[in-house]
Design an enzyme around this catalytic site. Sequence first.
Site, PDB file in Angstrom:
ATOM      1  CG  HIS A   1     -21.507 -16.078 -27.930  1.00 43.82           C
ATOM      2  ND1 HIS A   1     -20.285 -16.529 -26.487  1.00 43.82           N
ATOM      3  CD2 HIS A   1     -22.419 -16.263 -27.473  1.00 43.82           C
ATOM      4  CE1 HIS A   1     -20.949 -17.951 -26.415  1.00 43.82           C
ATOM      5  NE2 HIS A   1     -22.203 -16.937 -26.633  1.00 43.82           N
TER       6      HIS A   1
ATOM      7  CG  ASP B   1     -12.885  -9.491 -28.949  1.00 43.42           C
ATOM      8  OD1 ASP B   1     -13.206 -10.564 -28.789  1.00 43.42           O
ATOM      9  OD2 ASP B   1     -11.443  -9.747 -28.517  1.00 43.42           O
TER      10      ASP B   1
END
Length: 463
Positions: A160, A368
């Site tokens: 992720h 991110d």
Amino acid sequence: MSRLVVVSNRLADPRKPAAGGLAVALGETLHRTGGLWFGWSGKIVETADGGTPGEGAVNEHRAGEVKLVTVDLCREDHDGYYLGYSNRVLWPVFHYRLDLAVFSPESLATYQRVNRMFARKLMDQLKDDDVVWVHDYHLIPLAAELRAMGSRHRIGFFLHIPLPPQQILAAIPGHEWFIRSLFSYDLIGFQSETDVIHFERYVLAEAGAEALPGGRYRAFKHTVVARAFPIGIDVDEFIELGRGKESTDNYNMLVEEYAKRRLLIGIDRLDYSKGLPHRLRAFKELLQKYPENRDSATLIQIASPSREDVDAYIDIRHELESLCGEINGDYGELDWMPVRYIHRTMARKRLPGLCRAGRVALITPLRDGMNLVAKEFVVAQDPADPGVLVLSRFAGAAEQLRDALLVNPYDIQGTADIIQRALRMPLEERVMRHQRLLATIRTYDVHWWRKEFLAALDSVDVD
Ligand code: GDG
């Protein structure tokens, strides 16, 4: 149809919408296949109360058709595995922050010990034709541990968070275990093409892997497929949430309160990867350089508390508080405070209302994996009068959301200029950009993500 087994650090009840995107996404397939969800229970057992390193009680629950199996951790295992290796080594390094990493052989040993224990407990639960999908950096060695115990299952892994370049990964002491672990999977999913490029360079250079057609890589006598599967959101669920009372009340309150102002919003976990101090400096620069925004532009920044027992998170909290105080002190008026900083978690049901009220969203992480707030903001907008997304080029989402205004968050002046452009963007351009963004977010939603990953896992040639 094979049973789906999902393994992640934490679980949620997939029947509850508040459980969040991943639970909603995986819940459907878990439900349909009578699946199993396995992970840490969230419970820490003190040594004085019988907690034993490398051991943990197993708890079993049912959520409809889905079996939830969790394992408790003793204090020592939790501290080494979760706080230590996962959040003081892997999280900072994978977000390119070697300066914040605290390497210790003890925490690595505990991380491996806990993964071995999870593998042992999971092995007791597995049936021969189960398909196993492991999530995130807490569990990288899980497949290797399962294989060592004789597992021949199809096992996929989804990361992720970002995968940094080879030279950064290679700085992790003893990182060779890490490459070997990756080659125990059949499929590895990343958030972005950039991550896949980093993976390729890393395994070619550090493991002498061979690149084969079809995104396959061979090393340690095993072939793994590596591909990007950018995660999406559940668009309809977020729209529905936006129609609810909590969200509409929130929206109406904000519209009334800020009728004469321009509202900018930021919604993040309080994490150093999210670029909050840089964002505040850019906002300050906006007020300095474009005085028309004084007495007008207001930034509501939600920073939900996160990992507060890791030092780096305490430091960033202090830095933020001081910056907010400085901006409000320098620019605030009796009837206007430029920054409203809220260090609390906002109820999920209220989030779409906040997003819709924002004329501009500042989503400016330094790094991110994806950033789901960027997608939620777009979905929450009024298509006839949408707000503008200012997005860091270093968020995984930037590869997909090309119609956002992309910024380099390290460039404070440049970011301030782009925020000004966002605030002044004509309606026609806002509508056009929003339509395109929404179409992409709808096409590549979380259901697309789940189906793509599972179809790819189903079709890999297993050695
Ligand atoms: C990791 C990766 C990747 C935020 N504040 C509140 C709140 N949120 C919700 C958001 C969003 C979720 O939390 C955050 O998701 P992000 O994607 O932005 O970030 P991470 O938590 O760091 O997640 C990331 C993600 O995994 C998925 O693969 O995109 O890159 O780091 O849904 O809305 N929710 C509530 N109150 C808040 O104050 N209820």
